[in-house]
Scaffold this motif. Sequence first.
Motif, PDB file in Angstrom:
ATOM      1  N   LEU A 169       0.884  -1.278   0.177  1.00  0.00           N
ATOM      2  CA  LEU A 169      -0.304  -0.008   0.065  1.00  0.00           C
ATOM      3  C   LEU A 169       1.111   1.082   0.009  1.00  0.00           C
ATOM      4  O   LEU A 169       0.289   2.354  -0.334  1.00  0.00           O
ATOM      5  CB  LEU A 169      -0.633   0.061   1.078  1.00  0.00           C
ATOM      6  CG  LEU A 169      -1.853  -1.252   1.218  1.00  0.00           C
ATOM      7  CD1 LEU A 169      -3.463  -1.157   2.524  1.00  0.00           C
ATOM      8  CD2 LEU A 169      -2.925  -1.010  -0.176  1.00  0.00           C
ATOM      9  N   VAL A 170       2.242   1.553   0.998  1.00  0.00           N
ATOM     10  CA  VAL A 170       2.967   2.377   0.561  1.00  0.00           C
ATOM     11  C   VAL A 170       3.578   2.754  -0.569  1.00  0.00           C
ATOM     12  O   VAL A 170       3.851   3.777  -1.038  1.00  0.00           O
ATOM     13  CB  VAL A 170       3.739   2.015   1.957  1.00  0.00           C
ATOM     14  CG1 VAL A 170       4.950   3.964   2.156  1.00  0.00           C
ATOM     15  CG2 VAL A 170       3.340   2.101   3.262  1.00  0.00           C
ATOM     16  N   VAL A 171       4.076   1.693  -1.504  1.00  0.00           N
ATOM     17  CA  VAL A 171       4.305   1.196  -3.270  1.00  0.00           C
ATOM     18  C   VAL A 171       3.209   2.679  -3.723  1.00  0.00           C
ATOM     19  O   VAL A 171       3.565   3.082  -3.779  1.00  0.00           O
ATOM     20  CB  VAL A 171       4.553   0.386  -3.179  1.00  0.00           C
ATOM     21  CG1 VAL A 171       5.004   0.475  -4.807  1.00  0.00           C
ATOM     22  CG2 VAL A 171       6.187  -0.651  -3.039  1.00  0.00           C
ATOM     23  N   GLY A 172       1.908   1.937  -3.479  1.00  0.00           N
ATOM     24  CA  GLY A 172       0.777   2.820  -4.285  1.00  0.00           C
ATOM     25  C   GLY A 172       0.971   4.414  -3.741  1.00  0.00           C
ATOM     26  O   GLY A 172       0.535   5.173  -4.658  1.00  0.00           O
ATOM     27  N   LYS A 173       0.585   4.377  -2.617  1.00  0.00           N
ATOM     28  CA  LYS A 173       0.484   6.009  -2.442  1.00  0.00           C
ATOM     29  C   LYS A 173       2.611   6.451  -2.616  1.00  0.00           C
ATOM     30  O   LYS A 173       1.816   7.548  -3.038  1.00  0.00           O
ATOM     31  CB  LYS A 173       1.110   5.948  -1.211  1.00  0.00           C
ATOM     32  CG  LYS A 173      -1.068   5.145   0.208  1.00  0.00           C
ATOM     33  CD  LYS A 173      -0.994   5.855   0.989  1.00  0.00           C
ATOM     34  CE  LYS A 173      -2.285   6.306   0.687  1.00  0.00           C
ATOM     35  NZ  LYS A 173      -3.577   6.763   2.374  1.00  0.00           N
ATOM     36  N   ALA A 174       2.956   6.149  -2.139  1.00  0.00           N
ATOM     37  CA  ALA A 174       4.622   7.083  -2.466  1.00  0.00           C
ATOM     38  C   ALA A 174       5.046   6.874  -4.265  1.00  0.00           C
ATOM     39  O   ALA A 174       5.132   8.159  -4.489  1.00  0.00           O
ATOM     40  CB  ALA A 174       4.962   6.069  -2.066  1.00  0.00           C
ATOM     41  N   SER A 175       4.394   5.738  -5.073  1.00  0.00           N
ATOM     42  CA  SER A 175       4.359   6.065  -6.923  1.00  0.00           C
ATOM     43  C   SER A 175       3.142   6.586  -7.332  1.00  0.00           C
ATOM     44  O   SER A 175       3.259   7.335  -8.478  1.00  0.00           O
ATOM     45  CB  SER A 175       4.236   4.543  -7.166  1.00  0.00           C
ATOM     46  OG  SER A 175       3.274   3.788  -6.795  1.00  0.00           O
ATOM     47  N   GLY A 176       1.808   7.299  -6.621  1.00  0.00           N
ATOM     48  CA  GLY A 176       0.850   7.537  -7.516  1.00  0.00           C
ATOM     49  C   GLY A 176       0.878   6.190  -8.256  1.00  0.00           C
ATOM     50  O   GLY A 176      -0.543   7.022  -8.956  1.00  0.00           O
ATOM     51  N   SER A 177       0.539   5.314  -8.289  1.00  0.00           N
ATOM     52  CA  SER A 177       0.203   4.287  -9.198  1.00  0.00           C
ATOM     53  C   SER A 177      -0.726   2.829  -8.143  1.00  0.00           C
ATOM     54  O   SER A 177      -0.434   3.288  -6.679  1.00  0.00           O
ATOM     55  CB  SER A 177       1.545   3.705 -10.049  1.00  0.00           C
ATOM     56  OG  SER A 177       1.548   1.996 -10.509  1.00  0.00           O
ATOM     57  N   ASP A 178      -0.935   2.355  -8.527  1.00  0.00           N
ATOM     58  CA  ASP A 178      -0.840   1.335  -7.886  1.00  0.00           C
ATOM     59  C   ASP A 178       0.227  -0.102  -7.927  1.00  0.00           C
ATOM     60  O   ASP A 178       0.985  -0.178  -8.202  1.00  0.00           O
ATOM     61  CB  ASP A 178      -2.492  -0.135  -7.463  1.00  0.00           C
ATOM     62  CG  ASP A 178      -2.582  -0.769  -9.697  1.00  0.00           C
ATOM     63  OD1 ASP A 178      -1.644  -1.354  -9.440  1.00  0.00           O
ATOM     64  OD2 ASP A 178      -2.512   0.528 -10.363  1.00  0.00           O
ATOM     65  N   PHE A 179       0.155  -0.898  -6.561  1.00  0.00           N
ATOM     66  CA  PHE A 179       1.541  -1.687  -6.481  1.00  0.00           C
ATOM     67  C   PHE A 179       1.881  -3.077  -7.847  1.00  0.00           C
ATOM     68  O   PHE A 179       2.971  -2.854  -8.318  1.00  0.00           O
ATOM     69  CB  PHE A 179       1.204  -3.047  -4.939  1.00  0.00           C
ATOM     70  CG  PHE A 179       2.215  -3.282  -4.914  1.00  0.00           C
ATOM     71  CD1 PHE A 179       3.378  -3.188  -4.304  1.00  0.00           C
ATOM     72  CD2 PHE A 179       1.917  -5.064  -4.859  1.00  0.00           C
ATOM     73  CE1 PHE A 179       4.556  -4.144  -3.887  1.00  0.00           C
ATOM     74  CE2 PHE A 179       3.263  -5.657  -5.081  1.00  0.00           C
ATOM     75  CZ  PHE A 179       4.033  -5.387  -4.075  1.00  0.00           C
ATOM     76  N   ALA A 180       0.561  -3.491  -8.178  1.00  0.00           N
ATOM     77  CA  ALA A 180       1.245  -4.024  -9.308  1.00  0.00           C
ATOM     78  C   ALA A 180       1.175  -3.320 -10.509  1.00  0.00           C
ATOM     79  O   ALA A 180       2.294  -4.482 -10.935  1.00  0.00           O
ATOM     80  CB  ALA A 180      -0.594  -5.654  -9.751  1.00  0.00           C
ATOM     81  N   SER A 181       1.026  -2.591 -10.873  1.00  0.00           N
ATOM     82  CA  SER A 181       1.041  -1.307 -11.544  1.00  0.00           C
ATOM     83  C   SER A 181       3.085  -1.520 -12.139  1.00  0.00           C
ATOM     84  O   SER A 181       3.551  -1.045 -12.933  1.00  0.00           O
ATOM     85  CB  SER A 181       0.577   0.092 -12.462  1.00  0.00           C
ATOM     86  OG  SER A 181      -1.080  -1.269 -12.431  1.00  0.00           O
ATOM     87  N   PHE A 182       2.999  -0.818 -10.327  1.00  0.00           N
ATOM     88  CA  PHE A 182       4.590  -0.583 -10.344  1.00  0.00           C
ATOM     89  C   PHE A 182       5.348  -1.134 -10.742  1.00  0.00           C
ATOM     90  O   PHE A 182       6.513  -1.313 -11.220  1.00  0.00           O
ATOM     91  CB  PHE A 182       4.811   0.571  -8.478  1.00  0.00           C
ATOM     92  CG  PHE A 182       6.039   0.975  -8.380  1.00  0.00           C
ATOM     93  CD1 PHE A 182       6.043   1.738  -8.454  1.00  0.00           C
ATOM     94  CD2 PHE A 182       6.939   0.336  -7.804  1.00  0.00           C
ATOM     95  CE1 PHE A 182       7.555   2.927  -8.428  1.00  0.00           C
ATOM     96  CE2 PHE A 182       8.324  -0.132  -7.187  1.00  0.00           C
ATOM     97  CZ  PHE A 182       8.597   1.729  -7.951  1.00  0.00           C
TER      98      PHE A 182
END
Length: 357
Positions: free
Chosen positions: A185-198
Amino acid sequence: MSRWIYRLAPLCLSAFSTLAVAALPRLPADPGIDGLMQRYDGQVPGASVLVLKDGQPVFRRSYGLAVLEDGTPATPASNYRLASVSKQFTAAAILLLAEDGKLSIDDPLKKWLPGLPAVADTMTLRQLLSHTSGLLDYEDLMDPADTRQVHDSDVLALLQKENRTYFTPGSDYRYSNSGYALLALVVGKASGSDFASFLRQRIFLPLGMRNTWAHQDGVDDIPNRAYGYSQIDGRWQRTDQSTTSAVLGDGGIYSSLDDLAKWDAALYDERLLKASSLQLAFSPATKTSEPDVPHYGFGWRINGDALWHSGESIGFRNVIVRYPAQKLTVIVLSNRNEPEPYPLALAIARRWQETTQ
């Protein structure tokens, strides 16, 4: 020279190497390994084995079936659910974002997930990476009567209701699937993407891992998919999914031997992560309470000169064992509930270690 150009050169070399590996004829059989893998052979849930030495495949073979119902054989391209082997990719995503300046591994967890209760006030991302947060296991908080699959966001919702931990954050070690679900979830928030897409855009595609996915049912289709099975009352039955199988950060990635060979290659140079980030992942971050595993890094168990991680979920048992100083890696992926393949991987590794001593 820009960092983009710096990374492009080894990536081009990787692409050339990938084509070379794909064009290789089938490697010769090894009766010793075939003997070790005998229980996986035939009309049963199978396994895939890869040995890499000095960057080259020296053994690459699959046994048994990827799909029992139609007799689809397992191959080096079969995609297995990696389970907790996925954690090294979650850790790599956090380290990439730290390199980008989007976060720090010493950020308070609540900077990114402010809805957590007061007990999480002192938790940091570093503690989640190293399993020293004390977070409760989300599996123990789930309603056993609810058969719906939970997702990473559901893990957060469960933990938001619990203002307690196993121990003071940072004071001890306890392996935590909850921590890695929150890291996704942190990856999603920090990247502005979702985890799977990142993961897809920043790790899998740049490394040529085109058939690797953080799997989301109804969003992507896994090519060459191996389905999981368990032996129940003497018969193999499909047990491919459980209520926790949709949680991505702790175990939701599907991959194959051929794609994991590209991942292994990227861990020897800076085509993906800086040397300093790799050092963080591979260095002891904490002592553990696990038998025969003295330390844990970020997504990696550390035992002497070996870096390894297993992955166990319903219907799948996997392991990757790396000896970086020897440039030796053994990967065993299987689509069955038993046995644990770690002892097999060690036995296979010894065959190459003995020949080089």
